[in-house]
Design a protein around this motif. Structure first.
Motif, mmCIF file in Angstrom:
data_model
loop_
_atom_site.group_PDB
_atom_site.id
_atom_site.type_symbol
_atom_site.label_atom_id
_atom_site.label_comp_id
_atom_site.label_asym_id
_atom_site.label_seq_id
_atom_site.Cartn_x
_atom_site.Cartn_y
_atom_site.Cartn_z
ATOM 1 N N GLY A 94 58.674 -36.759 8.730
ATOM 2 C CA GLY A 94 58.143 -37.231 10.084
ATOM 3 C C GLY A 94 56.477 -36.708 9.948
ATOM 4 N N GLY A 95 56.266 -36.489 11.222
ATOM 5 C CA GLY A 95 54.821 -36.234 11.391
ATOM 6 C C GLY A 95 53.683 -37.375 11.064
ATOM 7 N N TRP A 96 52.500 -36.794 11.988
ATOM 8 C CA TRP A 96 51.483 -37.758 11.727
ATOM 9 C C TRP A 96 50.933 -38.303 10.689
ATOM 10 C CZ3 TRP A 96 50.358 -40.815 15.613
ATOM 11 C CH2 TRP A 96 50.587 -40.691 17.058
ATOM 12 N N GLU A 97 51.196 -37.561 9.706
ATOM 13 C CA GLU A 97 50.824 -37.787 8.155
ATOM 14 C C GLU A 97 51.493 -38.779 7.554
ATOM 15 O OE1 GLU A 97 53.499 -34.201 7.672
ATOM 16 O OE2 GLU A 97 51.722 -34.722 9.147
ATOM 17 N N ASN A 98 52.728 -39.168 8.179
ATOM 18 C CA ASN A 98 53.635 -39.967 7.755
ATOM 19 C C ASN A 98 53.972 -41.120 8.387
ATOM 20 O OD1 ASN A 98 54.087 -38.929 5.033
ATOM 21 N ND2 ASN A 98 55.146 -37.338 5.890
ATOM 22 N N TRP A 99 53.757 -41.003 9.858
ATOM 23 C CA TRP A 99 54.002 -42.335 10.632
ATOM 24 C C TRP A 99 53.682 -41.959 12.082
ATOM 25 C CZ3 TRP A 99 59.846 -42.985 12.719
ATOM 26 C CH2 TRP A 99 60.193 -41.851 13.217
ATOM 27 N N GLY A 100 53.541 -43.365 12.701
ATOM 28 C CA GLY A 100 53.095 -43.252 14.135
ATOM 29 C C GLY A 100 53.635 -44.608 14.754
ATOM 30 N N PHE A 101 54.046 -44.459 16.098
ATOM 31 C CA PHE A 101 54.358 -45.752 16.731
ATOM 32 C C PHE A 101 54.135 -45.644 18.160
ATOM 33 C CE2 PHE A 101 57.731 -42.816 15.877
ATOM 34 C CZ PHE A 101 58.332 -42.562 17.043
ATOM 35 N N SER A 102 54.111 -46.992 18.961
ATOM 36 C CA SER A 102 54.039 -46.998 20.271
ATOM 37 C C SER A 102 54.616 -48.289 20.817
ATOM 38 C CB SER A 102 52.514 -47.001 20.573
ATOM 39 O OG SER A 102 51.842 -48.274 20.157
ATOM 40 N N GLY A 103 54.888 -48.269 22.022
ATOM 41 C CA GLY A 103 55.643 -49.427 22.614
ATOM 42 C C GLY A 103 56.550 -48.814 23.591
ATOM 43 N N ILE A 104 57.561 -49.626 23.837
ATOM 44 C CA ILE A 104 58.804 -49.296 24.583
ATOM 45 C C ILE A 104 59.937 -49.103 23.551
ATOM 46 C CG2 ILE A 104 60.348 -50.045 26.488
ATOM 47 C CD1 ILE A 104 58.305 -51.869 27.447
ATOM 48 N N PHE A 105 60.455 -47.619 23.743
ATOM 49 C CA PHE A 105 61.334 -47.218 22.644
ATOM 50 C C PHE A 105 62.359 -46.224 22.740
ATOM 51 C CE2 PHE A 105 57.477 -44.944 21.903
ATOM 52 C CZ PHE A 105 57.968 -43.695 21.710
ATOM 53 N N ARG A 106 63.343 -46.284 22.222
ATOM 54 C CA ARG A 106 64.220 -44.734 22.464
ATOM 55 C C ARG A 106 64.676 -44.303 21.183
ATOM 56 N NH1 ARG A 106 69.073 -46.468 25.778
ATOM 57 N NH2 ARG A 106 67.236 -46.359 27.446
ATOM 58 N N ARG A 107 64.319 -43.007 20.984
ATOM 59 C CA ARG A 107 64.578 -42.370 19.636
ATOM 60 C C ARG A 107 66.119 -41.756 19.730
ATOM 61 N NH1 ARG A 107 59.245 -38.872 17.961
ATOM 62 N NH2 ARG A 107 60.339 -38.728 16.082
ATOM 63 N N SER A 108 66.483 -41.493 18.666
ATOM 64 C CA SER A 108 67.742 -41.064 18.373
ATOM 65 C C SER A 108 67.992 -40.610 17.039
ATOM 66 C CB SER A 108 69.283 -42.074 18.735
ATOM 67 O OG SER A 108 68.958 -43.121 18.003
ATOM 68 N N GLY A 109 69.288 -40.007 16.720
ATOM 69 C CA GLY A 109 69.339 -39.527 15.258
ATOM 70 C C GLY A 109 68.777 -38.168 14.803
ATOM 71 N N ASP A 110 68.962 -37.948 13.669
ATOM 72 C CA ASP A 110 68.179 -36.672 13.023
ATOM 73 C C ASP A 110 66.973 -36.508 13.493
ATOM 74 O OD1 ASP A 110 68.636 -34.285 11.665
ATOM 75 O OD2 ASP A 110 68.019 -35.132 9.830
ATOM 76 N N TYR A 111 66.348 -35.536 14.218
ATOM 77 C CA TYR A 111 64.939 -35.317 14.532
ATOM 78 C C TYR A 111 64.528 -36.487 15.056
ATOM 79 C CZ TYR A 111 65.569 -31.410 11.626
ATOM 80 O OH TYR A 111 65.960 -29.844 11.375
ATOM 81 N N GLY A 112 65.097 -37.490 15.737
ATOM 82 C CA GLY A 112 64.675 -38.703 16.511
ATOM 83 C C GLY A 112 63.961 -39.891 15.522
ATOM 84 N N ARG A 113 64.537 -39.933 14.205
ATOM 85 C CA ARG A 113 63.908 -40.580 13.213
ATOM 86 C C ARG A 113 64.465 -42.055 13.416
ATOM 87 N NH1 ARG A 113 63.969 -36.029 8.818
ATOM 88 N NH2 ARG A 113 61.983 -35.287 9.201
ATOM 89 N N GLU A 114 65.347 -42.453 14.032
ATOM 90 C CA GLU A 114 65.685 -43.683 14.449
ATOM 91 C C GLU A 114 65.132 -44.034 15.873
ATOM 92 O OE1 GLU A 114 69.749 -46.586 15.033
ATOM 93 O OE2 GLU A 114 70.200 -44.756 14.279
ATOM 94 N N VAL A 115 64.602 -45.180 15.759
ATOM 95 C CA VAL A 115 63.770 -45.609 16.682
ATOM 96 C C VAL A 115 64.049 -47.075 17.235
ATOM 97 C CG1 VAL A 115 61.262 -45.917 17.848
ATOM 98 C CG2 VAL A 115 61.895 -44.180 15.915
ATOM 99 N N LYS A 116 64.693 -47.273 18.432
ATOM 100 C CA LYS A 116 64.941 -48.594 18.917
ATOM 101 C C LYS A 116 63.780 -49.154 19.852
ATOM 102 C CE LYS A 116 69.695 -48.165 18.117
ATOM 103 N NZ LYS A 116 71.121 -48.329 18.443
ATOM 104 N N PHE A 117 63.297 -50.081 19.482
ATOM 105 C CA PHE A 117 62.164 -50.836 20.205
ATOM 106 C C PHE A 117 62.664 -51.972 21.017
ATOM 107 C CE2 PHE A 117 60.171 -48.983 16.727
ATOM 108 C CZ PHE A 117 59.210 -48.390 16.998
ATOM 109 N N HIS A 118 62.261 -52.180 22.076
ATOM 110 C CA HIS A 118 62.474 -53.120 23.043
ATOM 111 C C HIS A 118 61.279 -53.799 23.411
ATOM 112 C CE1 HIS A 118 66.234 -51.149 23.436
ATOM 113 N NE2 HIS A 118 65.627 -49.952 23.723
ATOM 114 N N LYS A 119 61.571 -55.476 24.096
ATOM 115 C CA LYS A 119 60.462 -56.009 24.386
ATOM 116 C C LYS A 119 59.852 -55.512 25.404
ATOM 117 C CE LYS A 119 62.898 -60.273 23.114
ATOM 118 N NZ LYS A 119 63.360 -61.436 23.869
ATOM 119 N N ASN A 120 58.332 -55.685 25.437
ATOM 120 C CA ASN A 120 57.600 -55.260 26.565
ATOM 121 C C ASN A 120 57.517 -56.175 27.645
ATOM 122 O OD1 ASN A 120 57.001 -52.761 25.191
ATOM 123 N ND2 ASN A 120 55.099 -53.824 24.153
#
Length: 120
Positions: A94-120
């Motif tokens: 993880g970390g900013w050196e490997n990823w970044g994201f924005s929008g409407i989402f919910r994180r789950s899983g190990d360290y929040g690494r699964e991200v489910k995005f929803h329509k805005n």
């Protein structure tokens, strides 16, 4: 000979060029991820955005992708998406050196690494 239709949106071409130039001028991957994320939010308002280091393992199931391209920064290739909804699983670091994201989402899983995005 049949005519060839070429439909290039010059604005998108210029936008991609801006990101490529920004990537060339830095080796700071965190700065690149944050800068690209901000540029994408301005260019694709209301979209979900993902910037990810493609050198890592991941699963991506985005729907209605509006933009995708990849860019080299600091010896890494980053994928950049603008999309409507879907799921992304980061199977690497993880970390900013490997990823970044924005929008409407919910994180789950190990360290929040699964991200489910929803329509805005």
């Amino acid at each position: 000979m049949a005519g060839v239709n070429v439909n290039l949106n010059v604005d998108v071409v210029a936008f991609i060029k801006e990101i490529r130039e920004a990537a060339k001028t830095t080796t700071d991957r965190q700065a690149f991820v944050r800068d690209t994320l901000n540029r994408m939010k301005l260019k694709y308002p209301g979209s979900n955005i993902m910037v990810f280091n493609l050198g890592q393992d991941y699963t991506q199931r985005f729907k209605n992708i509006k933009f995708y391209d990849s860019f080299d920064c600091g010896g890494c290739k980053f994928g950049v998406w603008a999309f409507e909804d879907g799921t992304f699983i980061n199977k690497g670091e993880g970390g900013w050196e490997n990823w970044g994201f924005s929008g409407i989402f919910r994180r789950s899983g190990d360290y929040g690494r699964e991200v489910k995005f929803h329509k805005n």
